[in-house]
Write a protein that holds these residues in place. Sequence first.
Motif, short mmCIF file in Angstrom:
data_model
loop_
_atom_site.label_atom_id
_atom_site.label_comp_id
_atom_site.label_asym_id
_atom_site.label_seq_id
_atom_site.Cartn_x
_atom_site.Cartn_y
_atom_site.Cartn_z
N ILE A 63 0.86 -1.13 0.06
CA ILE A 63 0.04 0.06 0.11
C ILE A 63 0.64 1.11 0.21
N GLY A 64 1.88 1.32 0.93
CA GLY A 64 2.56 2.51 0.99
C GLY A 64 3.73 2.61 -0.17
N TYR A 65 4.20 1.75 -0.60
CA TYR A 65 5.21 1.90 -1.65
C TYR A 65 5.07 1.20 -2.73
N ASN A 66 3.73 0.68 -3.15
CA ASN A 66 3.49 -0.02 -4.41
C ASN A 66 4.50 -1.17 -4.61
N ILE A 67 5.00 -1.80 -3.98
CA ILE A 67 5.79 -2.82 -4.30
C ILE A 67 5.02 -4.03 -3.69
N ASP A 68 4.74 -5.06 -4.73
CA ASP A 68 4.00 -6.31 -4.23
C ASP A 68 4.48 -7.28 -4.90
N PRO A 69 5.26 -8.20 -4.48
CA PRO A 69 5.78 -9.34 -5.25
C PRO A 69 4.71 -10.44 -5.29
N ALA A 70 3.36 -10.29 -4.54
CA ALA A 70 2.45 -11.10 -4.93
C ALA A 70 1.64 -11.13 -6.35
N ARG A 71 2.03 -9.55 -6.98
CA ARG A 71 1.46 -9.32 -8.31
C ARG A 71 2.23 -10.22 -9.47
N THR A 72 3.33 -10.46 -9.16
CA THR A 72 4.12 -10.93 -10.28
C THR A 72 4.44 -12.65 -10.11
N LYS A 99 0.07 -17.12 -3.15
CA LYS A 99 -0.93 -18.15 -2.52
C LYS A 99 -0.15 -18.20 -1.04
N PHE A 100 1.15 -18.33 -1.10
CA PHE A 100 1.81 -18.46 0.36
C PHE A 100 1.50 -17.28 1.15
N LYS A 101 1.55 -16.00 0.64
CA LYS A 101 1.24 -14.71 1.22
C LYS A 101 -0.14 -14.99 1.79
N PHE A 102 -1.23 -15.28 1.05
CA PHE A 102 -2.78 -15.52 1.59
C PHE A 102 -2.68 -16.44 2.50
N TYR A 103 -2.09 -17.83 2.31
CA TYR A 103 -1.89 -18.88 3.42
C TYR A 103 -1.37 -18.41 4.75
N LEU A 104 -0.20 -17.67 4.72
CA LEU A 104 0.41 -17.35 5.83
C LEU A 104 -0.26 -16.55 6.76
N THR A 105 -0.83 -15.34 6.12
CA THR A 105 -1.68 -14.29 6.65
C THR A 105 -2.69 -14.98 7.23
N PHE A 106 -3.43 -16.09 6.69
CA PHE A 106 -4.83 -16.55 7.34
C PHE A 106 -4.34 -17.23 8.47
N LEU A 107 -3.17 -17.99 8.17
CA LEU A 107 -2.79 -18.94 9.31
C LEU A 107 -2.57 -18.31 10.65
N THR A 108 -1.57 -16.97 10.34
CA THR A 108 -0.92 -16.32 11.30
C THR A 108 -2.15 -15.55 12.28
N ALA A 109 -3.11 -15.20 11.41
CA ALA A 109 -4.27 -14.44 12.00
C ALA A 109 -5.16 -15.35 12.95
N ILE A 110 -5.40 -16.65 12.48
CA ILE A 110 -6.41 -17.37 13.28
C ILE A 110 -5.53 -18.27 14.30
N LEU A 111 -4.11 -18.70 14.25
CA LEU A 111 -3.65 -19.33 15.12
C LEU A 111 -3.70 -19.06 16.52
N PRO A 112 -3.19 -17.65 16.59
CA PRO A 112 -3.25 -16.96 18.01
C PRO A 112 -4.65 -17.14 18.77
N LEU A 113 -5.67 -17.03 18.12
CA LEU A 113 -7.15 -17.00 18.61
C LEU A 113 -7.19 -18.49 19.18
N SER A 114 -6.70 -19.55 18.13
CA SER A 114 -6.88 -20.84 18.59
C SER A 114 -6.13 -21.15 19.94
N PHE A 115 -5.08 -20.69 20.09
CA PHE A 115 -4.28 -20.96 21.27
C PHE A 115 -4.99 -20.53 22.50
#
Length: 139
Positions: A81-90, A96-112
């Motif tokens: 957002i801030g610098y318009n550098i997004d490796p997920a575009r290319t 897919k890894f970014k989406f998976y890790l973002t989802f996983l790291t958002a859900i796991l602390p709540l589960s713990f």
Amino acid sequence: MAASSMEILATIQAIQTAEISLVRISSPILMIFGNIGEILNIIIFVQRTFRNNSCAIYFLAASCVRLIFINFTIFLNDLSIGYNIDPARTSMIFCKFKFYLTFLTAILPLSFIILACFDRLMLSSLSVRTRSWSQPRFA
């Protein structure tokens, strides 16, 4: 009609500029304070007195995962957002890894935290068999 559409475009552009400025200013501050807080949590929960507490093990795991969340997700969103550098575009794999890790790291602390609540519930049971499940080796 043309003047109002030009005003709307100018307003949209002003909002986008404000968003970029806000992300550039707030993201490093959030990352610094978030890292400090989570590192202090990890230092506290690693101490010898907490090693025998199964609830502390869940909180330690939640702090480790939140540390990954802060350093990975917030950093990549700041770049995007801030610098318009997004490796997920290319790279589809990185996307897919970014989406998976973002989802996983958002859900796991709540589960713990939920598991820590169940652990405390089992520990407060009248049944000895149920209380025996509240041990660090099961956590």
